[in-house]
Motif scaffolding. Structure first.
Motif, mmCIF file in Angstrom:
data_model
loop_
_atom_site.group_PDB
_atom_site.id
_atom_site.type_symbol
_atom_site.label_atom_id
_atom_site.label_comp_id
_atom_site.label_asym_id
_atom_site.label_seq_id
_atom_site.Cartn_x
_atom_site.Cartn_y
_atom_site.Cartn_z
ATOM 1 N N ASP A 18 0.834 -1.202 0.000
ATOM 2 C CA ASP A 18 0.000 0.000 0.000
ATOM 3 C C ASP A 18 0.874 1.259 0.000
ATOM 4 O O ASP A 18 2.101 1.179 -0.049
ATOM 5 C CB ASP A 18 -0.994 -0.021 1.164
ATOM 6 N N ARG A 19 0.258 2.401 0.084
ATOM 7 C CA ARG A 19 1.000 3.668 -0.027
ATOM 8 C C ARG A 19 1.938 3.917 1.139
ATOM 9 O O ARG A 19 2.776 4.803 1.090
ATOM 10 C CB ARG A 19 0.049 4.829 -0.224
ATOM 11 N N PHE A 20 1.806 3.137 2.210
ATOM 12 C CA PHE A 20 2.684 3.288 3.367
ATOM 13 C C PHE A 20 3.920 2.388 3.265
ATOM 14 O O PHE A 20 4.745 2.363 4.160
ATOM 15 C CB PHE A 20 1.922 2.996 4.654
ATOM 16 N N GLY A 21 4.005 1.617 2.170
ATOM 17 C CA GLY A 21 5.173 0.797 1.929
ATOM 18 C C GLY A 21 5.109 -0.595 2.526
ATOM 19 O O GLY A 21 6.075 -1.338 2.445
ATOM 20 N N HIS A 22 3.977 -0.946 3.133
ATOM 21 C CA HIS A 22 3.874 -2.304 3.679
ATOM 22 C C HIS A 22 2.733 -3.068 3.031
ATOM 23 O O HIS A 22 1.878 -2.499 2.364
ATOM 24 C CB HIS A 22 3.749 -2.311 5.210
ATOM 25 N N VAL A 23 2.766 -4.367 3.223
ATOM 26 C CA VAL A 23 1.754 -5.231 2.635
ATOM 27 C C VAL A 23 0.405 -4.905 3.267
ATOM 28 O O VAL A 23 0.267 -4.863 4.496
ATOM 29 C CB VAL A 23 2.129 -6.723 2.829
ATOM 30 N N ASN A 24 -0.585 -4.670 2.415
ATOM 31 C CA ASN A 24 -1.923 -4.315 2.883
ATOM 32 C C ASN A 24 -2.542 -5.468 3.664
ATOM 33 O O ASN A 24 -2.366 -6.634 3.310
ATOM 34 C CB ASN A 24 -2.797 -3.965 1.671
ATOM 35 N N ASN A 25 -3.270 -5.141 4.725
ATOM 36 C CA ASN A 25 -3.862 -6.173 5.589
ATOM 37 C C ASN A 25 -4.747 -7.152 4.830
ATOM 38 O O ASN A 25 -4.784 -8.335 5.157
ATOM 39 C CB ASN A 25 -4.673 -5.530 6.716
ATOM 40 N N SER A 26 -5.447 -6.682 3.812
ATOM 41 C CA SER A 26 -6.342 -7.581 3.071
ATOM 42 C C SER A 26 -5.581 -8.673 2.326
ATOM 43 O O SER A 26 -6.127 -9.741 2.060
ATOM 44 C CB SER A 26 -7.209 -6.784 2.099
ATOM 45 N N VAL A 27 -4.321 -8.436 2.010
ATOM 46 C CA VAL A 27 -3.511 -9.406 1.277
ATOM 47 C C VAL A 27 -3.284 -10.668 2.106
ATOM 48 O O VAL A 27 -3.240 -11.775 1.579
ATOM 49 C CB VAL A 27 -2.168 -8.770 0.846
ATOM 50 N N TYR A 28 -3.161 -10.504 3.415
ATOM 51 C CA TYR A 28 -2.916 -11.652 4.282
ATOM 52 C C TYR A 28 -3.988 -12.729 4.092
ATOM 53 O O TYR A 28 -3.678 -13.917 4.100
ATOM 54 C CB TYR A 28 -2.889 -11.243 5.758
ATOM 55 N N PHE A 29 -5.252 -12.307 3.946
ATOM 56 C CA PHE A 29 -6.331 -13.284 3.829
ATOM 57 C C PHE A 29 -6.207 -14.109 2.552
ATOM 58 O O PHE A 29 -6.500 -15.302 2.550
ATOM 59 C CB PHE A 29 -7.695 -12.604 3.956
ATOM 60 N N SER A 30 -5.760 -13.485 1.469
ATOM 61 C CA SER A 30 -5.516 -14.239 0.241
ATOM 62 C C SER A 30 -4.378 -15.232 0.433
ATOM 63 O O SER A 30 -4.450 -16.382 -0.022
ATOM 64 C CB SER A 30 -5.167 -13.295 -0.913
ATOM 65 N N LEU A 31 -3.317 -14.801 1.099
ATOM 66 C CA LEU A 31 -2.191 -15.695 1.364
ATOM 67 C C LEU A 31 -2.621 -16.852 2.261
ATOM 68 O O LEU A 31 -2.270 -18.011 2.016
ATOM 69 C CB LEU A 31 -1.033 -14.930 2.008
ATOM 70 N N PHE A 32 -3.386 -16.553 3.300
ATOM 71 C CA PHE A 32 -3.862 -17.600 4.204
ATOM 72 C C PHE A 32 -4.766 -18.587 3.468
ATOM 73 O O PHE A 32 -4.678 -19.796 3.677
ATOM 74 C CB PHE A 32 -4.582 -17.009 5.421
ATOM 75 N N ASP A 33 -5.652 -18.085 2.601
ATOM 76 C CA ASP A 33 -6.533 -18.975 1.830
ATOM 77 C C ASP A 33 -5.728 -19.906 0.924
ATOM 78 O O ASP A 33 -5.999 -21.102 0.838
ATOM 79 C CB ASP A 33 -7.525 -18.173 0.987
#
Length: 144
Positions: free
Chosen positions: A22-37
């Motif tokens: 995201d614009r703050f330079g870190h992985v967006n929280n919503s991405v984690y759910f895709s990775l976990f799935d």
């Protein structure tokens, strides 16, 4: 959320993409759910076999995540997955994203899933085959 202080027998690397940031330079929280799935699916294939989703169907009924510290691109992340509880019709999957180099936990997630019969549109009991394979893989006979 239960404490995730355990040995995880299943893990896989999670490839991060530039678009995950995201614009703050870190992985967006919503991405984690895709990775976990993605890693839950791999867990089911590895433990139950490639035809798991032809034999059984599951749905997510609850997800709880704790975002502990940010992940930055291009950190090397590993997702660890385990089944911690088996009920009559539901089971609990615990996962965590860790930095592969530092071993720091970045995010913990607990997902409750239910076995379903899609034709009948209702939940069903967890099959004995599923219980036995999970107990053997997790090296926990109490779970079955």
């Amino acid at each position: 959320m239960e404490e995730i202080n355990r040995i995880f027998h299943h893990q896989m690397p999670a490839q991060l993409r530039f678009s995950d940031v995201d614009r703050f330079g870190h992985v967006n929280n919503s991405v984690y759910f895709s990775l976990f799935d993605m890693c839950k699916t791999r867990y089911f294939f590895d433990v139950m076999g490639k035809d798991f989703f032809e034999k059984m169907s599951t749905v997510v009924v609850h997800v709880d995540a704790n975002f502990i510290s940010p992940v930055y691109f291009p950190d090397e992340i590993v997702i660890q997955t385990a089944i911690s509880k088996l009920g009559h019709k539901s089971f609990t999957v615990i996962q965590r994203a860790i930095n592969n180099r530092t071993k720091d936990i970045k995010c913990e997630c607990e997902t409750v899933m239910v076995m379903v019969d899609h034709d009948a549109k209702q939940s069903v009991e967890i099959p004995d085959e599923f219980r036995k394979k999970v107990a053997a893989f997790e090296e926990n006979s109490d779970i079955a």
